[in-house]
Scaffold this motif. Sequence first.
Motif, PDB file in Angstrom:
ATOM      1  N   GLY A  85       0.798  -1.214   0.000  1.00 50.65           N
ATOM      2  CA  GLY A  85       0.000   0.000   0.000  1.00 50.65           C
ATOM      3  C   GLY A  85       0.830   1.264   0.000  1.00 50.65           C
ATOM      4  O   GLY A  85       0.426   2.284  -0.568  1.00 50.65           O
ATOM      5  N   ASP A  86       2.018   1.216   0.603  1.00 50.75           N
ATOM      6  CA  ASP A  86       2.861   2.417   0.689  1.00 50.75           C
ATOM      7  C   ASP A  86       3.745   2.615  -0.544  1.00 50.75           C
ATOM      8  O   ASP A  86       4.451   3.605  -0.648  1.00 50.75           O
ATOM      9  CB  ASP A  86       3.732   2.367   1.950  1.00 50.75           C
ATOM     10  CG  ASP A  86       4.709   1.205   1.950  1.00 50.75           C
ATOM     11  OD1 ASP A  86       4.467   0.196   1.259  1.00 50.75           O
ATOM     12  OD2 ASP A  86       5.715   1.285   2.665  1.00 50.75           O
ATOM     13  N   LYS A  87       3.709   1.682  -1.486  1.00 48.54           N
ATOM     14  CA  LYS A  87       4.565   1.774  -2.675  1.00 48.54           C
ATOM     15  C   LYS A  87       3.758   1.708  -3.971  1.00 48.54           C
ATOM     16  O   LYS A  87       4.306   1.527  -5.041  1.00 48.54           O
ATOM     17  CB  LYS A  87       5.576   0.620  -2.698  1.00 48.54           C
ATOM     18  CG  LYS A  87       6.484   0.544  -1.509  1.00 48.54           C
ATOM     19  CD  LYS A  87       7.571   1.552  -1.612  1.00 48.54           C
ATOM     20  CE  LYS A  87       8.540   1.388  -0.444  1.00 48.54           C
ATOM     21  NZ  LYS A  87       9.656   2.283  -0.547  1.00 48.54           N
ATOM     22  N   PHE A  88       2.454   1.844  -3.874  1.00 51.78           N
ATOM     23  CA  PHE A  88       1.582   1.632  -5.021  1.00 51.78           C
ATOM     24  C   PHE A  88       1.122   2.952  -5.615  1.00 51.78           C
ATOM     25  O   PHE A  88       0.766   3.874  -4.894  1.00 51.78           O
ATOM     26  CB  PHE A  88       0.354   0.818  -4.593  1.00 51.78           C
ATOM     27  CG  PHE A  88      -0.547   0.424  -5.720  1.00 51.78           C
ATOM     28  CD1 PHE A  88      -0.238  -0.644  -6.530  1.00 51.78           C
ATOM     29  CD2 PHE A  88      -1.711   1.128  -5.969  1.00 51.78           C
ATOM     30  CE1 PHE A  88      -1.074  -1.008  -7.580  1.00 51.78           C
ATOM     31  CE2 PHE A  88      -2.554   0.765  -7.002  1.00 51.78           C
ATOM     32  CZ  PHE A  88      -2.234  -0.301  -7.808  1.00 51.78           C
ATOM     33  N   GLN A  89       1.143   3.035  -6.937  1.00 55.99           N
ATOM     34  CA  GLN A  89       0.608   4.194  -7.637  1.00 55.99           C
ATOM     35  C   GLN A  89      -0.349   3.672  -8.693  1.00 55.99           C
ATOM     36  O   GLN A  89      -0.031   2.749  -9.444  1.00 55.99           O
ATOM     37  CB  GLN A  89       1.717   4.997  -8.304  1.00 55.99           C
ATOM     38  CG  GLN A  89       1.200   6.189  -9.061  1.00 55.99           C
ATOM     39  CD  GLN A  89       2.312   6.990  -9.730  1.00 55.99           C
ATOM     40  OE1 GLN A  89       3.494   6.705  -9.552  1.00 55.99           O
ATOM     41  NE2 GLN A  89       1.942   7.970 -10.495  1.00 55.99           N
ATOM     42  N   PHE A  90      -1.516   4.256  -8.761  1.00 56.36           N
ATOM     43  CA  PHE A  90      -2.547   3.833  -9.690  1.00 56.36           C
ATOM     44  C   PHE A  90      -2.768   4.949 -10.700  1.00 56.36           C
ATOM     45  O   PHE A  90      -3.074   6.071 -10.326  1.00 56.36           O
ATOM     46  CB  PHE A  90      -3.835   3.526  -8.918  1.00 56.36           C
ATOM     47  CG  PHE A  90      -4.965   3.011  -9.760  1.00 56.36           C
ATOM     48  CD1 PHE A  90      -4.901   1.743 -10.309  1.00 56.36           C
ATOM     49  CD2 PHE A  90      -6.081   3.785  -9.987  1.00 56.36           C
ATOM     50  CE1 PHE A  90      -5.937   1.249 -11.077  1.00 56.36           C
ATOM     51  CE2 PHE A  90      -7.130   3.305 -10.752  1.00 56.36           C
ATOM     52  CZ  PHE A  90      -7.061   2.034 -11.300  1.00 56.36           C
ATOM     53  N   SER A  91      -2.580   4.656 -11.979  1.00 63.78           N
ATOM     54  CA  SER A  91      -2.761   5.646 -13.035  1.00 63.78           C
ATOM     55  C   SER A  91      -3.700   5.095 -14.090  1.00 63.78           C
ATOM     56  O   SER A  91      -3.650   3.911 -14.407  1.00 63.78           O
ATOM     57  CB  SER A  91      -1.424   5.981 -13.700  1.00 63.78           C
ATOM     58  OG  SER A  91      -0.525   6.498 -12.777  1.00 63.78           O
ATOM     59  N   ILE A  92      -4.538   5.962 -14.631  1.00 59.75           N
ATOM     60  CA  ILE A  92      -5.451   5.572 -15.695  1.00 59.75           C
ATOM     61  C   ILE A  92      -5.353   6.600 -16.814  1.00 59.75           C
ATOM     62  O   ILE A  92      -5.315   7.794 -16.556  1.00 59.75           O
ATOM     63  CB  ILE A  92      -6.920   5.529 -15.199  1.00 59.75           C
ATOM     64  CG1 ILE A  92      -7.092   4.479 -14.127  1.00 59.75           C
ATOM     65  CG2 ILE A  92      -7.869   5.238 -16.349  1.00 59.75           C
ATOM     66  CD1 ILE A  92      -8.490   4.448 -13.538  1.00 59.75           C
ATOM     67  N   SER A  93      -5.322   6.110 -18.038  1.00 56.79           N
ATOM     68  CA  SER A  93      -5.372   6.975 -19.199  1.00 56.79           C
ATOM     69  C   SER A  93      -6.588   6.568 -20.002  1.00 56.79           C
ATOM     70  O   SER A  93      -6.686   5.428 -20.459  1.00 56.79           O
ATOM     71  CB  SER A  93      -4.095   6.810 -20.027  1.00 56.79           C
ATOM     72  OG  SER A  93      -4.178   7.590 -21.193  1.00 56.79           O
ATOM     73  N   LEU A  94      -7.534   7.477 -20.137  1.00 53.44           N
ATOM     74  CA  LEU A  94      -8.754   7.195 -20.892  1.00 53.44           C
ATOM     75  C   LEU A  94      -8.709   7.947 -22.211  1.00 53.44           C
ATOM     76  O   LEU A  94      -8.245   9.080 -22.268  1.00 53.44           O
ATOM     77  CB  LEU A  94      -9.986   7.620 -20.090  1.00 53.44           C
ATOM     78  CG  LEU A  94     -10.161   6.930 -18.740  1.00 53.44           C
ATOM     79  CD1 LEU A  94     -11.318   7.546 -17.978  1.00 53.44           C
ATOM     80  CD2 LEU A  94     -10.372   5.439 -18.919  1.00 53.44           C
ATOM     81  N   GLN A  95      -9.210   7.294 -23.235  1.00 54.55           N
ATOM     82  CA  GLN A  95      -9.170   7.895 -24.555  1.00 54.55           C
ATOM     83  C   GLN A  95     -10.441   7.524 -25.293  1.00 54.55           C
ATOM     84  O   GLN A  95     -10.919   6.391 -25.180  1.00 54.55           O
ATOM     85  CB  GLN A  95      -7.938   7.346 -25.293  1.00 54.55           C
ATOM     86  CG  GLN A  95      -7.645   7.982 -26.584  1.00 54.55           C
ATOM     87  CD  GLN A  95      -6.330   7.467 -27.146  1.00 54.55           C
ATOM     88  OE1 GLN A  95      -5.496   6.924 -26.436  1.00 54.55           O
ATOM     89  NE2 GLN A  95      -6.147   7.633 -28.432  1.00 54.55           N
ATOM     90  N   LYS A  96     -10.986   8.449 -26.021  1.00 54.57           N
ATOM     91  CA  LYS A  96     -12.190   8.163 -26.806  1.00 54.57           C
ATOM     92  C   LYS A  96     -11.817   7.512 -28.112  1.00 54.57           C
ATOM     93  O   LYS A  96     -10.874   7.819 -28.740  1.00 54.57           O
ATOM     94  CB  LYS A  96     -12.977   9.430 -27.042  1.00 54.57           C
ATOM     95  CG  LYS A  96     -14.271   9.190 -27.767  1.00 54.57           C
ATOM     96  CD  LYS A  96     -15.056  10.461 -27.906  1.00 54.57           C
ATOM     97  CE  LYS A  96     -16.343  10.164 -28.648  1.00 54.57           C
ATOM     98  NZ  LYS A  96     -17.139  11.337 -28.868  1.00 54.57           N
TER      99      LYS A  96
END
Length: 96
Positions: A85-96
Amino acid sequence: TYISYNRFSSLLKYDLEIISFYDYLFKKEHIFAARVDETLEIVPLYPDEAQLLGQKAGTPAFLLRAVSYDNGGRPFEMVKSIYRGDKFQFSISLQK
């Protein structure tokens, strides 16, 4: 990662340091991931997981579960990943 031995026993002939699992699927089995269903949740670490991650049992962590479906709609891979939990990064890239 979990896969069916009955379906993919020929994978044992290949060195996965030379050919990736997904290259094997595409080039040898003519399979590609057409869909992946993923679930992300926060869970407490079990003692064995905590030891592997250098954390205390019960520490919050992210659990990712995924099922990949092939171009025929059949599931071919199940994945379970645990992230600190202390080392996690969540990224999202949305595209149409």
